[in-house]
Design a protein around this motif. Sequence first.
Motif, PDB file in Angstrom:
ATOM      1  N   GLU A 146      25.284  31.381  14.254  1.00 33.22           N
ATOM      2  CA  GLU A 146      25.243  32.809  13.934  1.00 33.22           C
ATOM      3  C   GLU A 146      26.656  33.367  14.048  1.00 33.22           C
ATOM      4  O   GLU A 146      27.380  33.061  14.981  1.00 33.22           O
ATOM      5  CB  GLU A 146      24.313  33.522  14.924  1.00 33.22           C
ATOM      6  N   ARG A 147      27.055  34.188  13.094  1.00 34.34           N
ATOM      7  CA  ARG A 147      28.385  34.794  13.106  1.00 34.34           C
ATOM      8  C   ARG A 147      28.253  36.313  13.214  1.00 34.34           C
ATOM      9  O   ARG A 147      27.296  36.889  12.741  1.00 34.34           O
ATOM     10  CB  ARG A 147      29.153  34.434  11.849  1.00 34.34           C
ATOM     11  N   CYS A 148      29.254  36.907  13.811  1.00 36.86           N
ATOM     12  CA  CYS A 148      29.303  38.361  13.949  1.00 36.86           C
ATOM     13  C   CYS A 148      30.292  38.889  12.926  1.00 36.86           C
ATOM     14  O   CYS A 148      31.482  38.601  13.007  1.00 36.86           O
ATOM     15  CB  CYS A 148      29.740  38.730  15.363  1.00 36.86           C
ATOM     16  N   SER A 172      32.960  34.944  22.602  1.00 34.91           N
ATOM     17  CA  SER A 172      32.794  33.503  22.385  1.00 34.91           C
ATOM     18  C   SER A 172      31.354  33.101  22.711  1.00 34.91           C
ATOM     19  O   SER A 172      30.561  33.898  23.193  1.00 34.91           O
ATOM     20  CB  SER A 172      33.765  32.722  23.274  1.00 34.91           C
ATOM     21  N   CYS A 202      27.372  43.099  18.140  1.00 37.00           N
ATOM     22  CA  CYS A 202      26.949  41.785  18.628  1.00 37.00           C
ATOM     23  C   CYS A 202      27.127  41.668  20.139  1.00 37.00           C
ATOM     24  O   CYS A 202      28.063  42.224  20.711  1.00 37.00           O
ATOM     25  CB  CYS A 202      27.767  40.678  17.970  1.00 37.00           C
ATOM     26  N   ASP A 234      27.459  31.741  21.998  1.00 40.27           N
ATOM     27  CA  ASP A 234      26.401  32.082  21.057  1.00 40.27           C
ATOM     28  C   ASP A 234      26.289  33.587  20.864  1.00 40.27           C
ATOM     29  O   ASP A 234      26.541  34.363  21.785  1.00 40.27           O
ATOM     30  CB  ASP A 234      25.043  31.568  21.562  1.00 40.27           C
ATOM     31  N   LYS A 244      22.426  40.573  17.288  1.00 37.21           N
ATOM     32  CA  LYS A 244      23.261  41.029  16.180  1.00 37.21           C
ATOM     33  C   LYS A 244      22.535  42.131  15.424  1.00 37.21           C
ATOM     34  O   LYS A 244      21.344  42.011  15.133  1.00 37.21           O
ATOM     35  CB  LYS A 244      23.545  39.853  15.247  1.00 37.21           C
TER      36      LYS A 244
END
Length: 111
Positions: A15-17, A31, A23, A33, A37
């Motif tokens: 998963e990216r922010c 950093s 987030c 997980d 979000k």
Amino acid sequence: MSAALAPAGHAAAPERCGKGDFCLFSGPHQSGDVLYKLDAKVRRTTFTFPDVDALALSGNPRSAHNPIPDSFGCIVRLNDRAHFAGEEQEIGGGDAELSGAPVAAITVDCG
């Protein structure tokens, strides 16, 4: 937050922010997980940020990213108990380090 299943033999992408996402991260300095979000839909003069009054995260966040600019005059309040009860952490716009306490409710306070 729902988990997506990857086809057999393929690892799920982390998963990216994104730039406009609020987030919560499992590690310090944004950093680890992404535990939570939300697309805050920040525009020039408005944003969308629904209250979350009963959140169950898979861990306790150590850092956050808040895309709401400080110029809006808003802070995000993180409560360690559901329904906005218990101890509270406040974060302004940008990146923030958290205490590692549980987060069970989130609201924005403007003004």
